[in-house]
Write an enzyme that holds these catalytic residues in place. Sequence first.
Site, PDB file in Angstrom:
ATOM      1  N   ASP A  34     -11.159   3.159   4.048  1.00 44.34           N
ATOM      2  CA  ASP A  34     -11.550   1.744   4.035  1.00 44.34           C
ATOM      3  C   ASP A  34     -13.071   1.578   3.972  1.00 44.34           C
ATOM      4  O   ASP A  34     -13.566   0.499   3.657  1.00 44.34           O
ATOM      5  CB  ASP A  34     -11.079   1.069   5.331  1.00 44.34           C
ATOM      6  CG  ASP A  34      -9.875   0.173   5.145  1.00 44.34           C
ATOM      7  OD1 ASP A  34      -9.670  -0.345   4.029  1.00 44.34           O
ATOM      8  OD2 ASP A  34      -9.152  -0.044   6.144  1.00 44.34           O
ATOM      9  N   GLN A  69      -4.675  -1.285   9.570  1.00 45.22           N
ATOM     10  CA  GLN A  69      -4.654  -2.633   9.013  1.00 45.22           C
ATOM     11  C   GLN A  69      -5.272  -3.629   9.995  1.00 45.22           C
ATOM     12  O   GLN A  69      -4.930  -3.668  11.175  1.00 45.22           O
ATOM     13  CB  GLN A  69      -3.197  -3.036   8.696  1.00 45.22           C
ATOM     14  CG  GLN A  69      -3.042  -4.368   8.002  1.00 45.22           C
ATOM     15  CD  GLN A  69      -3.600  -4.402   6.587  1.00 45.22           C
ATOM     16  OE1 GLN A  69      -3.647  -3.374   5.903  1.00 45.22           O
ATOM     17  NE2 GLN A  69      -4.033  -5.551   6.139  1.00 45.22           N
ATOM     18  N   LYS A  77       0.842  -1.204   0.000  1.00 40.39           N
ATOM     19  CA  LYS A  77       0.000   0.000   0.000  1.00 40.39           C
ATOM     20  C   LYS A  77       0.873   1.248   0.000  1.00 40.39           C
ATOM     21  O   LYS A  77       0.602   2.203  -0.746  1.00 40.39           O
ATOM     22  CB  LYS A  77      -0.935   0.000   1.217  1.00 40.39           C
ATOM     23  CG  LYS A  77      -2.086  -0.982   1.085  1.00 40.39           C
ATOM     24  CD  LYS A  77      -2.846  -1.188   2.389  1.00 40.39           C
ATOM     25  CE  LYS A  77      -3.893  -2.283   2.224  1.00 40.39           C
ATOM     26  NZ  LYS A  77      -4.493  -2.733   3.489  1.00 40.39           N
TER      27      LYS A  77
HETATM   28  N1  GUN Z   1      -6.939  -6.557   6.168  1.00 37.77           N
HETATM   29  C1  GUN Z   1      -7.199  -7.269   5.046  1.00 37.77           C
HETATM   30  N2  GUN Z   1      -7.791  -6.483   4.127  1.00 37.77           N
HETATM   31  C2  GUN Z   1      -7.902  -5.261   4.675  1.00 37.77           C
HETATM   32  C3  GUN Z   1      -8.417  -4.023   4.207  1.00 37.77           C
HETATM   33  O1  GUN Z   1      -8.927  -3.869   3.085  1.00 37.77           O
HETATM   34  N3  GUN Z   1      -8.339  -2.991   5.066  1.00 37.77           N
HETATM   35  C4  GUN Z   1      -7.808  -3.109   6.296  1.00 37.77           C
HETATM   36  N4  GUN Z   1      -7.777  -2.029   7.093  1.00 37.77           N
HETATM   37  N5  GUN Z   1      -7.321  -4.233   6.771  1.00 37.77           N
HETATM   38  C5  GUN Z   1      -7.369  -5.304   5.952  1.00 37.77           C
END
Ligand code: GUN
Length: 296
Positions: free
Chosen positions: A121, A98, A54
């Site tokens: 998100d 995350q 990311k």
């Molecule tokens: N863990 C796995 N996928 C995601 C996501 O799209 N966002 C977040 N914050 N954590 C994740």
Amino acid sequence: MTAATIDGKAFAQGLRERVAAAVPAFVAATGRAPGLAVVLVGEDPASQVYVRSKGKSTLEAGMASFEHRLPAETGEDELLAVVARLNADPAVDGILVQLPLPAQIDEAAVIAAIDPDKDVDGFHVINAGRLATGAPGFVPCTPLGCLMLLKDALGDLSGLEAVVVGRSNIVGKPMAQLLLAESCTVTVAHSRTRDLPAVVRRADIVVAAVGRPEMIRGDWLKPGAAVIDVGINRVPGSEPGKTRLVGDVAFAEAAAVAGHVTPVPGGVGPMTIACLLRNTLVAAHRRERLDAPAGL
Ligand code: GUN
């Protein structure tokens, strides 16, 4: 029939290029780049890979990346203090904590603490409510990516029968809301659904998000259906000690019946980060009261 394979990797690349192309005008208007803060607590290997990816993609799009790595023992209060600082930081347009978080931290409390207008998100209940009521907000990245692929493949979705298999807050429920907003007739199926094959067989659109390797078989599909496979499951490979990735759909069987199908890998997966960048760009424009760029 042999299905067209939906190339999510290529679509995601195009979306990332469109996002990157819109950044210079934002910088010219505001004197700063859009900023995404990513918070990782602990050392979960998969989460570390996602967070690194990311951060790299954010920089490649010309945006500012702020990474906060906290030790696995971090308390909920400490994490909430980091979120409060990011909420108040004018250089931060998007905040992503995350998941999963270590057991001592209440995920819902942390998500609730994120400023909904920085919640790229789309996990905050305010954004879930906005999606459900048709108000502008942020939509979770994975279902948003699925919808983009569907519209690219099919055009207008109005009136189509859609079956979403899986009812998670991150994929199944927002996916159902998005399809409803496109005027599909939506069914949400799950582990307690009776005669799941018969339910799936009604669908013009199938979105599989259950986390069960190759559960959806070719003979469950209506000929010509569009099949979006959100599953990423690691299973034993053909050689000892090797593994391979498979989706929630038996791909070869589905490709013989469906009209369109996403592969795993290279289908939905690459769309998630591209949509995160898109949401961050949109968040930055809204915060600065600028019109969001068209075509995203
Ligand atoms: N863990 C796995 N996928 C995601 C996501 O799209 N966002 C977040 N914050 N954590 C994740």
